[in-house]
Each structure stands twice: as C-alpha cells, then as structure tokens.
Design an enzyme around this catalytic site. Structure first.
Site, PDB file in Angstrom:
ATOM      1  N   CYS A   1       0.822  -1.225   0.000  1.00  9.34           N
ATOM      2  CA  CYS A   1       0.000   0.000   0.000  1.00  9.34           C
ATOM      3  C   CYS A   1       0.851   1.269   0.000  1.00  9.34           C
ATOM      4  CB  CYS A   1      -0.924   0.005   1.209  1.00  9.34           C
ATOM      5  SG  CYS A   1      -1.980  -1.431   1.269  1.00  9.34           S
TER       6      CYS A   1
ATOM      7  N   HIS B   1      -3.416   7.012   2.371  1.00 10.85           N
ATOM      8  CA  HIS B   1      -3.862   5.727   1.830  1.00 10.85           C
ATOM      9  C   HIS B   1      -5.215   5.416   2.463  1.00 10.85           C
ATOM     10  CE1 HIS B   1      -4.305   1.600   0.940  1.00 10.85           C
ATOM     11  NE2 HIS B   1      -3.887   1.152   2.105  1.00 10.85           N
TER      12      HIS B   1
ATOM     13  N   ASN C   1     -10.240  -0.223  -0.359  1.00 14.33           N
ATOM     14  CA  ASN C   1      -8.780  -0.134  -0.255  1.00 14.33           C
ATOM     15  C   ASN C   1      -8.178  -0.636  -1.571  1.00 14.33           C
ATOM     16  OD1 ASN C   1      -6.067  -0.642   0.195  1.00 14.33           O
ATOM     17  ND2 ASN C   1      -6.358  -1.514   2.228  1.00 14.33           N
TER      18      ASN C   1
HETATM   19  O1  UT7 Z   1      -4.060  -1.285   3.888  1.00 15.41           O
HETATM   20  C1  UT7 Z   1      -3.841  -2.244   4.863  1.00 15.41           C
HETATM   21  C2  UT7 Z   1      -4.852  -3.370   4.709  1.00 15.41           C
HETATM   22  N1  UT7 Z   1      -5.967  -3.148   5.578  1.00 15.41           N
HETATM   23  C3  UT7 Z   1      -6.137  -3.878   6.673  1.00 15.41           C
HETATM   24  O2  UT7 Z   1      -5.364  -4.755   6.960  1.00 15.41           O
HETATM   25  C4  UT7 Z   1      -7.359  -3.596   7.501  1.00 15.41           C
HETATM   26  C5  UT7 Z   1      -7.031  -3.024   8.856  1.00 15.41           C
HETATM   27  N2  UT7 Z   1      -8.039  -3.417   9.808  1.00 15.41           N
HETATM   28  C6  UT7 Z   1      -9.330  -3.033   9.727  1.00 15.41           C
HETATM   29  O3  UT7 Z   1      -9.705  -2.252   8.873  1.00 15.41           O
HETATM   30  C7  UT7 Z   1     -10.276  -3.565  10.757  1.00 15.41           C
HETATM   31  O4  UT7 Z   1      -9.567  -4.248  11.778  1.00 15.41           O
HETATM   32  C8  UT7 Z   1     -11.346  -4.542  10.128  1.00 15.41           C
HETATM   33  C9  UT7 Z   1     -12.327  -3.745   9.281  1.00 15.41           C
HETATM   34  C10 UT7 Z   1     -10.654  -5.610   9.293  1.00 15.41           C
HETATM   35  C11 UT7 Z   1     -12.159  -5.229  11.234  1.00 15.41           C
HETATM   36  O5  UT7 Z   1     -12.776  -4.250  12.052  1.00 15.41           O
HETATM   37  P1  UT7 Z   1     -12.676  -4.370  13.622  1.00 15.41           P
HETATM   38  O6  UT7 Z   1     -13.427  -3.244  14.186  1.00 15.41           O
HETATM   39  O7  UT7 Z   1     -11.220  -4.480  13.958  1.00 15.41           O
HETATM   40  O8  UT7 Z   1     -13.469  -5.705  13.910  1.00 15.41           O
HETATM   41  P2  UT7 Z   1     -12.936  -7.039  14.606  1.00 15.41           P
HETATM   42  O9  UT7 Z   1     -11.997  -7.761  13.701  1.00 15.41           O
HETATM   43  O10 UT7 Z   1     -12.515  -6.743  16.001  1.00 15.41           O
HETATM   44  O11 UT7 Z   1     -14.277  -7.876  14.648  1.00 15.41           O
HETATM   45  C12 UT7 Z   1     -15.391  -7.478  15.454  1.00 15.41           C
HETATM   46  C13 UT7 Z   1     -16.521  -8.448  15.198  1.00 15.41           C
HETATM   47  C14 UT7 Z   1     -16.098  -9.912  15.273  1.00 15.41           C
HETATM   48  O12 UT7 Z   1     -17.150 -10.634  15.860  1.00 15.41           O
HETATM   49  P3  UT7 Z   1     -17.088 -11.073  17.410  1.00 15.41           P
HETATM   50  O13 UT7 Z   1     -15.860 -11.905  17.541  1.00 15.41           O
HETATM   51  O14 UT7 Z   1     -17.004  -9.776  18.178  1.00 15.41           O
HETATM   52  O15 UT7 Z   1     -18.367 -11.817  17.603  1.00 15.41           O
HETATM   53  C15 UT7 Z   1     -15.999 -10.327  13.824  1.00 15.41           C
HETATM   54  O16 UT7 Z   1     -16.220 -11.701  13.632  1.00 15.41           O
HETATM   55  O17 UT7 Z   1     -17.051  -8.254  13.879  1.00 15.41           O
HETATM   56  C16 UT7 Z   1     -17.079  -9.517  13.194  1.00 15.41           C
HETATM   57  N3  UT7 Z   1     -16.887  -9.264  11.766  1.00 15.41           N
HETATM   58  C17 UT7 Z   1     -17.894  -8.963  10.941  1.00 15.41           C
HETATM   59  N4  UT7 Z   1     -19.203  -8.844  11.133  1.00 15.41           N
HETATM   60  C18 UT7 Z   1     -19.961  -8.521  10.076  1.00 15.41           C
HETATM   61  C19 UT7 Z   1     -15.716  -9.255  11.086  1.00 15.41           C
HETATM   62  N5  UT7 Z   1     -15.950  -8.961   9.788  1.00 15.41           N
HETATM   63  C20 UT7 Z   1     -17.295  -8.778   9.689  1.00 15.41           C
HETATM   64  C21 UT7 Z   1     -18.144  -8.433   8.619  1.00 15.41           C
HETATM   65  N6  UT7 Z   1     -19.464  -8.318   8.859  1.00 15.41           N
HETATM   66  N7  UT7 Z   1     -17.664  -8.223   7.373  1.00 15.41           N
END
Ligand code: UT7
Length: 335
Positions: free
Chosen positions: A122, A262, A292
């Site tokens: 990125c 980015h 992204n």
């Molecule tokens: O350019 C670099 C590349 N980009 C990245 O690597 C992304 C960087 N990270 C992020 O943008 C965020 O961490 C994410 C968008 C990937 C995830 O958001 P988050 O607020 O960190 O959520 P989380 O991973 O802590 O997940 C919270 C909950 C989980 O459920 P439980 O365990 O609390 O029951 C996930 O299973 O949200 C759930 N979850 C979803 N629910 C609905 C994860 N993805 C989804 C989804 N829809 N698409």
C-alpha cells in the site's frame, strides 16, 4: 497557504500531470451481504466503504496502469516517447516477470524509459515518489511516471468476511518533471518493520511456495490480514510519518492544505487525524467509493481531490501511506 521552502536542491520533482482509472464493474455492500454473513451497516460503520470497483477476468493490472498513465500524460501534455523513467508500484503484478512496467512501456511506446516495478504494498506509490525525487533532484532525469496499480480482488478470499469487504481495484498515475521554481516534493520519509510481515501477506506463488508445488494450505493464494494489529500499527505509523514531515519541514497544521492518506479504513484515517489535531476539511476521504486499492489509493485520491479543486497553486499537501511489509511513508509536496 503559501509557505515557500527555498533552501534545498536546485531542481525539484514537480507533479505536472495526474490521472486515474477504475474498472466499470462495481460491488456494493448489499451485493457482499449476499455472499458472506455481513451487512451494509457493519461495513459502513467499521470501514467507511460503500462500494468498490472490481476488474473482470480480462482487465489486468497493466491495463489499469496504462489507462491511468495515458490520462496523466495527457494532463501533463507530455509525449510518452519523451518519458525517461516508469515505476509501477504494485503487489498484484501482470505476471511473475517481466515487470508490469514493461507492459506499460510497451502500451505507451515509451521506448526511452527505464522501467521497473516497486513492491512496497500500500506504500508503493509514496515509496515510488521518493525514488523519483532523487532522480529528478540529482538532475539525472528530466521526467518520470509513477503509477500505483492493483487488482487486489484477484487475490481476495470471497468467503472471508473480514477481508473481502475491504478491497477494490484501480490505478492512479502522476507525471513528475524537473523544475526549479520552488514547487515540488519537499521531503520524503520512508520506514519499514519486517518483523511484522505476517500481519499482512499473500504467500503463494513466490520462491517459498512455488506454483509448481502443491500448497499445504490452499488459502495461501489469498491475502491474509490480522486486522486488529494492522489497525493499531497503521494509526501509530501514520501519525509518526506526518509528524516527521511537519517537524522536518517546520510546518504547522495551518501550513498544510490537505493530507491525502492511503484509504485503508475511514476509522484508521480519522483516528490518526484526531491524534494529529487535523481538522476534517484537511483530510481527504474517498474510501466510500473505492475501498482499499493498495498502491493505487493515494494517486486515485489525489486525482479526485485535485479535480474537486481542493488543491491550488502554492498549497502544501502531505501524502501518507501504510501497509504490508510492514512499510509506511510520507511525502510533503508544494503545488
Ligand atoms: O491497507 C492495509 C490493509 N488493511 C487492513 O489490513 C485492515 C485493517 N483493519 C481493519 O480495517 C479492521 O480491523 C477490520 C475492518 C478488518 C475489522 O474491524 P474491527 O473493528 O477491527 O473488527 P474485529 O476484527 O474486532 O471484529 C469485530 C466483530 C467480530 O465478531 P465477534 O468476535 O465480536 O463476535 C468479527 O467476527 O465483527 C465480526 N466481523 C464482521 N461482522 C460482520 C468481522 N468482519 C465482519 C463483517 N461483517 N464483514
């Protein structure tokens, strides 16, 4: 908004043209909700993405790169035959080799140009600008083309709801020319942390897992992301890079017209902006329409920001990016 920084090299690398291109096909959050267990509400609130552009099988990285390049060259009024250097920043290249830049050179018939790809994920585009800065400041070249082009959706696991919601395809390009009127790239800062390579990766098909050997895990053909770790590192490193730029160039927030980050997650950008005390109007966001797009994201955002007349002559703008490597960096540019 006009803070000339006069002490420096004789020549500077000035952006004289810009362009971008995204495939026509789109995928909305509602479309994704039919594929995995997610919702428009979750994706919008957690990432800021509403829709992303997706390549068809026939649309490749070199194709996207060439379209963006043609627009940037036309904008700069520069003939491709006069180009001296082409860098394509990408982690989704046309093929293992030759470089995607070779295909772009061929398509543009830029026969004079040195060409190579740059794999800084990125951050590839901001790394690319820092390289061109050296070549133009030294006087070695008069011009260069830097393209960020990606087809991340071709290495997306469409059954993984944590990652498939994030990414889109596209390309953005800038032409840079050597000038000595005070404008141009004033400063670049680049960093990396290879210890954290596992936070973001796609392991097939390099020398560790060559295509000719069967994979122990078929999922290795897809991007793997440790979302939380990336999130925390991204906020921290963006803040560090922008602070470094401001300190090195002696800039206050009042001196900066716009920060173009980015576009990895609206919450990451907003959180970094808050820590930097940047007002909303100085932070460009277009992730809602593209997702992204990795190395393409900063030049697509810049092209759009410029076309919306949010940058004018004399303005100081900071480009900042963060991604796999981990690698991050920023450029300070005066227009
Ligand atoms: O350019 C670099 C590349 N980009 C990245 O690597 C992304 C960087 N990270 C992020 O943008 C965020 O961490 C994410 C968008 C990937 C995830 O958001 P988050 O607020 O960190 O959520 P989380 O991973 O802590 O997940 C919270 C909950 C989980 O459920 P439980 O365990 O609390 O029951 C996930 O299973 O949200 C759930 N979850 C979803 N629910 C609905 C994860 N993805 C989804 C989804 N829809 N698409």
């Amino acid at each position: 908004m006009n803070k000339p920084i006069n002490d420096g090299p004789t020549y500077r690398a000035v952006i004289t043209g810009h362009g971008s291109f995204v495939p026509a096909k789109t995928l909305t959050n509602d479309d994704l909700a039919k594929m995995v267990d997610t919702s428009d509400e979750w994706i919008t609130t957690r990432t800021g993405v509403k829709v992303r552009h997706i390549t068809t099988d026939n649309e490749t990285t070199a194709f996207l790169a060439t379209q963006a390049a043609k627009r940037a060259l036309a904008d700069a009024n520069l003939d491709a035959a006069d180009l001296e250097l082409i860098i394509v920043a990408t982690i989704t290249p046309e093929m293992v080799f030759p470089s995607t830049a070779s295909f772009v050179q061929r398509a543009l018939q830029a026969k004079k140009a040195w060409v190579f790809d740059l794999a800084a994920a990125c951050s590839g585009f901001v790394y690319g600008l820092s390289i061109v800065q050296q070549f133009l400041e030294s006087g070695r070249f008069k011009n260069a083309l830097v393209i960020g082009a990606e087809t991340l959706t071709k290495i997306t696991d469409w059954s993984n709801r944590t990652s498939c919601i994030l990414f889109g395809d596209g390309a953005g390009a800038v032409v840079l020319e050597r000038h000595n009127d005070g404008r141009g790239i004033l400063y670049s800062t680049m960093s990396a942390d290879g210890d954290r390579w596992e936070a973001l990766n796609c392991q097939a098909y390099g020398s560790r897992y060559p295509a000719a050997k069967e994979l122990d895990d078929p999922k290795k053909i897809y991007m793997e992301i440790k979302g939380r770790e990336v999130y925390q590192q991204a906020v921290r490193r963006i803040v560090e890079a922008v602070t470094d730029c401001m300190n090195h160039c002696g800039l206050s927030i009042d001196d900066i017209a716009m920060v173009i980050s980015h576009q990895m997650n609206a919450r990451i950008i907003e959180s970094a902006a808050k820590r930097l005390k940047l007002p909303d109007e100085k932070v460009f966001l277009n992730i809602a329409e593209y997702g992204n797009t990795s190395a393409a994201s900063v030049p697509i955002a810049f092209d759009e920001c410029f076309r919306q007349s949010k940058i004018k002559r004399g303005d100081i703008v900071i480009f900042v990016a963060f991604g796999a490597g981990l690698a991050w960096g920023a450029n300070v540019i005066q227009f």
